[in-house]
Design a protein around this motif. Sequence first.
Motif, PDB file in Angstrom:
ATOM      1  N   GLY A 424       0.913  -1.123  -0.012  1.00  0.00           N
ATOM      2  CA  GLY A 424       0.023  -0.158  -0.016  1.00  0.00           C
ATOM      3  C   GLY A 424       0.778   1.260  -0.048  1.00  0.00           C
ATOM      4  N   GLY A 425       2.328   0.990   0.089  1.00  0.00           N
ATOM      5  CA  GLY A 425       2.910   2.558   0.412  1.00  0.00           C
ATOM      6  C   GLY A 425       3.640   2.535  -0.913  1.00  0.00           C
ATOM      7  N   THR A 426       5.283   2.653  -0.634  1.00  0.00           N
ATOM      8  CA  THR A 426       6.133   2.713  -1.777  1.00  0.00           C
ATOM      9  C   THR A 426       7.016   1.551  -2.042  1.00  0.00           C
ATOM     10  N   GLU A 427       7.244   1.425  -3.361  1.00  0.00           N
ATOM     11  CA  GLU A 427       8.052   0.358  -3.621  1.00  0.00           C
ATOM     12  C   GLU A 427       9.134   0.871  -4.359  1.00  0.00           C
ATOM     13  N   VAL A 428      10.278   0.652  -4.376  1.00  0.00           N
ATOM     14  CA  VAL A 428      11.700   1.222  -5.001  1.00  0.00           C
ATOM     15  C   VAL A 428      12.283  -0.266  -5.670  1.00  0.00           C
ATOM     16  N   ARG A 429      12.291  -0.358  -6.904  1.00  0.00           N
ATOM     17  CA  ARG A 429      12.864  -1.465  -7.509  1.00  0.00           C
ATOM     18  C   ARG A 429      14.211  -0.969  -8.057  1.00  0.00           C
ATOM     19  N   ILE A 430      15.287  -1.803  -7.536  1.00  0.00           N
ATOM     20  CA  ILE A 430      16.539  -1.472  -8.005  1.00  0.00           C
ATOM     21  C   ILE A 430      16.773  -2.594  -9.004  1.00  0.00           C
ATOM     22  N   TRP A 431      17.160  -2.197 -10.259  1.00  0.00           N
ATOM     23  CA  TRP A 431      17.556  -3.301 -11.403  1.00  0.00           C
ATOM     24  C   TRP A 431      18.942  -3.311 -11.737  1.00  0.00           C
ATOM     25  N   ILE A 432      19.561  -4.498 -11.384  1.00  0.00           N
ATOM     26  CA  ILE A 432      21.196  -4.584 -11.192  1.00  0.00           C
ATOM     27  C   ILE A 432      21.115  -5.579 -12.457  1.00  0.00           C
TER      28      ILE A 432
END
Length: 465
Positions: A424-432
């Motif tokens: 329900g909040g923030t999602e930070v996706r780090i694509w390495i």
Amino acid sequence: MRWALVKVSLAVTTMVVLAFAVPLGLVIKEMARDRAFSNAEREAAAVAPALSITTDRDQLERVVASAGSEAEMAVHIPAADGAEAVDIGRQRAARHDIATVRKLGRASTTEVPGGSTLLQPVAISSGEIAVVEVYVPEAEVSNGVSTAWAVLAVVGIALIVGSVAVADRLGVRMVQPAQRLVEGAHELGEGKLGARVPEEGPKELRLAATAFNSMADQVVQLLANERELAADLSHRLRTPLTVLRLNAASLGDGPAAEQTRAAVAQLEREVDTIIRTAREAKPQTAAIGPGAGCDAAEVVRERMEFWSALAEDEGRKVRVAGVDRPVRIPVARADLAAALDALLGNVFRHTSEGTAFAVDVHNGEDAVIVLVSDAGPGIPDPEAAMARGRGSGSAGSTGLGLDIVRRLAESTGGDVRIGSSVLGGTEVRIWIQLDGRAPERRGHRVRRRRGSRMVLSFNRSRSLP
């Protein structure tokens, strides 16, 4: 240096060619002249036996015709015993020259129009001296000289061109390593710590390149040690600050409580300033080399163990997934730890106590995805947050967290996206990225290395913007 070598080679080769070609050309010219007069002497010698026997005009004309040509040979017999002087052939030499040769009794040459003549004295039966005149044209004297000089000129030019070409190649071999050394020094001075110089070229330049690379490695190591020390100090300060902030929040109202909370807030701002200064002073480095990197699963477990203690104090639920097996990524351990600390620190700063958060690691064939999500209020404008990189503007925000994460991902060819999480909040996706290729922006599927289970990245309602 290159052009200096070319000029020196040009000057030296030209002097050597001239020193040999000019004397050789003169020798060739003299040899051609000697050859022409040697032939004239043989023709004159062919007439001498006949003169010693007879002075009959008809017989001498036949001898002259057989020995050469009346146009090129003449015989001058002086008057004797009442006989008249006899002149056979065309006379070209002056009378006084003939008289001088007759008087001196030795051969001589004299210049005439169109060439030269050989005057050869011969004793006749009457005791007088006859003179045989052989004409040598200028063309015969210089026969073959022009061709020989042309060959010498071509050979000399070829030697000069070859010498200049060799000097240019040698100059390139010396200049290119020197230029690479200069470029490497400029790059290192601009903060590109990945700059290295190939150890090629002459021995002295190879030694200089080796020393430069060793110096660059030492600089990188020193800066890495400073960064690790700064990160360690920041971690040590964050923990007591969090405890102080929690304790200050429980003091209630009152002047002392307000002063304590203000002091804690001031201390947090000072720590943020120190972190910002250290991060902004980080020089630009090159991408990590093949075979280097770290185990993302191990780093995530280590950092979550640190932050779990604070989460427990604030009553936050924590979930970690995908860290049960090793996950190798081309990122330095300290860089990944700093990125995770930045994201998890944002969760604690910008969400209220009791807000749950999670960290997931997805291991694919060509990329590794690290998801940090929370159940907070979310970010109203994710694109602006990524573009700004200066924080939310609220107290305690240094604005460097997302920038740290973005630089880490982009160093591998990946990227960072902000979206809405399933919590329900923030999602930070780090694509390495594992192979250095840029990831697809939408609908990119990642196949796990182990098992047939597929992870579909953000194609549903929680897709990234």
